[in-house]
Design a protein around this motif. Structure first.
Motif, PDB file in Angstrom:
ATOM      1  N   LEU A   1       3.618  13.856  -2.641  1.00  0.00           N
ATOM      2  CA  LEU A   1       3.266  15.702  -2.664  1.00  0.00           C
ATOM      3  C   LEU A   1       4.597  15.616  -1.525  1.00  0.00           C
ATOM      4  O   LEU A   1       4.946  15.066  -0.514  1.00  0.00           O
ATOM      5  N   LYS A   2       5.064  17.291  -1.289  1.00  0.00           N
ATOM      6  CA  LYS A   2       6.294  17.425  -0.459  1.00  0.00           C
ATOM      7  C   LYS A   2       6.093  17.781   1.109  1.00  0.00           C
ATOM      8  O   LYS A   2       5.207  19.135   0.248  1.00  0.00           O
ATOM      9  N   PRO A   3       6.711  18.122   1.965  1.00  0.00           N
ATOM     10  CA  PRO A   3       7.687  16.332   2.259  1.00  0.00           C
ATOM     11  C   PRO A   3       7.342  15.906   2.459  1.00  0.00           C
ATOM     12  O   PRO A   3       7.855  15.057   2.891  1.00  0.00           O
ATOM     13  N   VAL A   4       5.429  15.082   2.976  1.00  0.00           N
ATOM     14  CA  VAL A   4       5.247  14.200   2.890  1.00  0.00           C
ATOM     15  C   VAL A   4       4.265  13.405   1.610  1.00  0.00           C
ATOM     16  O   VAL A   4       3.565  14.123   1.511  1.00  0.00           O
ATOM     17  N   PRO A   5       5.171  12.213   1.550  1.00  0.00           N
ATOM     18  CA  PRO A   5       3.817  11.672   0.417  1.00  0.00           C
ATOM     19  C   PRO A   5       1.868  11.788   0.958  1.00  0.00           C
ATOM     20  O   PRO A   5       2.484  10.475   1.373  1.00  0.00           O
ATOM     21  N   VAL A   6       1.475  11.552  -0.473  1.00  0.00           N
ATOM     22  CA  VAL A   6       0.009  10.894   0.631  1.00  0.00           C
ATOM     23  C   VAL A   6       0.250   9.475  -0.316  1.00  0.00           C
ATOM     24  O   VAL A   6       0.274   9.444  -1.174  1.00  0.00           O
ATOM     25  N   THR A   7      -0.278   8.738   0.404  1.00  0.00           N
ATOM     26  CA  THR A   7       0.237   6.876   0.686  1.00  0.00           C
ATOM     27  C   THR A   7      -1.251   6.074   1.014  1.00  0.00           C
ATOM     28  O   THR A   7      -1.982   7.310   1.570  1.00  0.00           O
TER      29      THR A   7
ATOM     30  N   LEU B   1       0.809  -1.127   0.204  1.00  0.00           N
ATOM     31  CA  LEU B   1       0.142  -0.412   0.255  1.00  0.00           C
ATOM     32  C   LEU B   1       0.558   1.385   0.365  1.00  0.00           C
ATOM     33  O   LEU B   1       0.096   2.228  -0.753  1.00  0.00           O
ATOM     34  N   ALA B   2       2.039   1.261   0.071  1.00  0.00           N
ATOM     35  CA  ALA B   2       2.932   2.687   0.628  1.00  0.00           C
ATOM     36  C   ALA B   2       3.218   2.677  -0.787  1.00  0.00           C
ATOM     37  O   ALA B   2       3.802   3.796  -0.908  1.00  0.00           O
TER      38      ALA B   2
ATOM     39  N   GLY C   1       7.496   5.214  -2.691  1.00  0.00           N
ATOM     40  CA  GLY C   1       8.251   5.487  -4.057  1.00  0.00           C
ATOM     41  C   GLY C   1       9.833   4.465  -4.003  1.00  0.00           C
ATOM     42  O   GLY C   1      10.510   4.218  -4.553  1.00  0.00           O
ATOM     43  N   GLY C   2       9.346   3.170  -3.450  1.00  0.00           N
ATOM     44  CA  GLY C   2      10.119   1.871  -3.718  1.00  0.00           C
ATOM     45  C   GLY C   2      11.958   1.983  -2.824  1.00  0.00           C
ATOM     46  O   GLY C   2      12.238   1.821  -3.183  1.00  0.00           O
ATOM     47  N   ILE C   3      11.560   3.145  -1.998  1.00  0.00           N
ATOM     48  CA  ILE C   3      12.575   3.372  -1.404  1.00  0.00           C
ATOM     49  C   ILE C   3      12.981   2.246  -0.014  1.00  0.00           C
ATOM     50  O   ILE C   3      11.926   2.071   0.791  1.00  0.00           O
ATOM     51  N   GLY C   4      13.937   2.030   0.129  1.00  0.00           N
ATOM     52  CA  GLY C   4      14.494   1.753   1.678  1.00  0.00           C
ATOM     53  C   GLY C   4      15.623   2.171   2.376  1.00  0.00           C
ATOM     54  O   GLY C   4      17.083   2.090   1.933  1.00  0.00           O
ATOM     55  N   SER C   5      15.803   3.021   3.523  1.00  0.00           N
ATOM     56  CA  SER C   5      17.087   3.069   3.856  1.00  0.00           C
ATOM     57  C   SER C   5      16.609   3.884   5.693  1.00  0.00           C
ATOM     58  O   SER C   5      15.359   4.267   6.233  1.00  0.00           O
TER      59      SER C   5
END
Length: 192
Positions: A43-49, A36-37, A87-91
């Motif tokens: 949206l910046k600085p926090v995306p809508v998911t 679901l993420a 956004g498919g990010i992991g960090s």
């Protein structure tokens, strides 16, 4: 200590206690949030998911202990670099950024929803579902906005404009969807 009195959907559908069942439910909850993420409006600085919908649904379906574990697993997977965040990010760096407070709030929000469901069976009716989801959302916004303000230096109206107001229409839709899904699932379980 208060006795939790109402079974969750997970406990109702898989009543036989087992470590395997619990591990599969926890992994499945984490995977649902990761999926679901990826439904994101950048949206910046926090995306809508849609991940907050998942957090709240996992809390209600699994109960407070398994929901907390599922969200902790989700955060750990992202921290080690798996692409589970928006956004498919992991960090691990995501926790220090503007979305860090929102992410770190997820286990607590899910646990609160799970507790409310187990204690008061709020997921059986639409109004109760909305109440439980509002409580979980309040946790997400409280921790998320606090951290967003620290990271960005924003406060007052600019902080609300960056981290709350753009999300309210989508959250209202998510609450409405949850208010249909959870009681609907219970109605189906009742027919079995």
């Amino acid at each position: 200590m208060t006795q939790l009195t109402h079974p969750t959907l997970a406990r109702t559908l898989a009543p036989a206690p087992s470590l395997t069942r619990d591990l599969l439910l926890i992994a499945g909850g984490a995977a649902l949030i990761a999926l679901l993420a990826q439904a994101e409006l950048p949206l910046k600085p926090v995306p809508v998911t849609l991940q907050t919908l998942g957090v709240l649904l996992v809390g209600a379906a699994l109960g407070w202990k398994r929901a907390f574990a599922a969200l902790a697993l989700y955060l750990a997977a992202g921290a080690v670099g798996l692409p589970v965040f928006a956004g498919g990010i992991g960090s691990v760096a995501k926790f220090a950024g503007p979305t860090g407070g929102f992410l770190l709030s997820f286990p607590f929000a899910a646990a609160l929803v799970g507790f409310l469901v187990e204690r008061f069976a709020l997921d059986r009716r639409p109004a109760g579902t909305v109440l439980a989801m509002l409580a979980g959302s309040a946790v997400i916004y409280a921790l998320g906005l606090l951290w967003l303000g620290v990271v960005t230096g924003l406060s007052g109206q600019p902080l609300l404009g960056a981290g709350l107001l753009p999300f309210l229409p989508g959250d209202a839709l998510k609450l409405g969807l949850a208010a249909l899904l959870l009681p609907g699932a219970w109605a189906l379980v009742g027919r079995r």
